[in-house]
Scaffold this motif. Structure first.
Motif, mmCIF file in Angstrom:
data_model
loop_
_atom_site.group_PDB
_atom_site.id
_atom_site.type_symbol
_atom_site.label_atom_id
_atom_site.label_comp_id
_atom_site.label_asym_id
_atom_site.label_seq_id
_atom_site.Cartn_x
_atom_site.Cartn_y
_atom_site.Cartn_z
ATOM 1 N N GLN A 5 0.895 -1.185 0.094
ATOM 2 C CA GLN A 5 -0.047 -0.093 -0.029
ATOM 3 C C GLN A 5 0.877 1.285 0.080
ATOM 4 O OE1 GLN A 5 -2.816 0.243 3.204
ATOM 5 N NE2 GLN A 5 -3.479 2.032 2.644
ATOM 6 N N GLU A 7 0.751 5.024 0.678
ATOM 7 C CA GLU A 7 -0.044 6.248 1.260
ATOM 8 C C GLU A 7 0.566 7.596 1.064
ATOM 9 O OE1 GLU A 7 0.034 5.472 5.510
ATOM 10 O OE2 GLU A 7 -1.020 3.447 5.174
ATOM 11 N N ARG A 42 3.626 -1.387 3.742
ATOM 12 C CA ARG A 42 3.046 -0.135 3.681
ATOM 13 C C ARG A 42 4.263 1.029 3.258
ATOM 14 N NH1 ARG A 42 3.655 4.046 6.597
ATOM 15 N NH2 ARG A 42 4.054 2.793 8.646
ATOM 16 N N ARG A 44 4.982 5.162 2.711
ATOM 17 C CA ARG A 44 4.214 6.544 2.994
ATOM 18 C C ARG A 44 5.136 7.690 2.226
ATOM 19 N NH1 ARG A 44 0.080 8.383 5.826
ATOM 20 N NH2 ARG A 44 0.323 10.719 6.820
#
Length: 127
Positions: A5, A7, A42, A44
């Motif tokens: 993911q 972000e 994740r 970011r």
């Protein structure tokens, strides 16, 4: 493919720099993060202020970098041996990123904890 993911955190303000070279730096950092973040992890991307400098931060919750390697990761051809050829690279990316950031009156730093992830902070003049 890995289900990582990505972000986008708070992104505001502007930096003074070459957009083509900044894009290259971000691609290097994002590529490294993708290679070292496990499936379902994740990454970011965000910005922040530090004094008169604008920060661009790329962080992940991947494997992290062992402390003894942190002082060397911006050296040309330096590679951290992860025991897997899957994540191998030429060892030039972070050296190139550092050179591009410094050529724009910026600073690049890294923080990492083994098993918890890595955070790169780029500080550039901005508003």
């Amino acid at each position: 493919d890995k289900g990582v993911q990505i972000e986008l955190g708070v992104v505001q303000g502007a930096v003074w720099g070459d957009p083509t070279r900044l894009r290259q730096v971000l691609l290097i950092l994002l590529d490294n993060a993708l290679r070292h973040t496990p499936a379902g992890g994740r990454i970011r991307l965000e910005t922040g202020l530090r004094g008169r400098m604008r920060q661009i931060i790329v962080s992940d919750n991947g494997e992290g970098i062992p402390a003894q390697h942190l002082a060397h990761i911006f050296e040309r051809f330096y590679q951290v041996d992860t025991g897997s050829n899957e994540n191998r690279s030429s060892g030039l990316g972070l050296s190139i990123a550092k050179g591009l950031v410094e050529a724009q009156a910026g600073i690049i730093r890294v923080e990492s904890q083994l098993g918890k992830g890595t955070r790169f902070r780029i500080a550039l003049p901005g508003n």
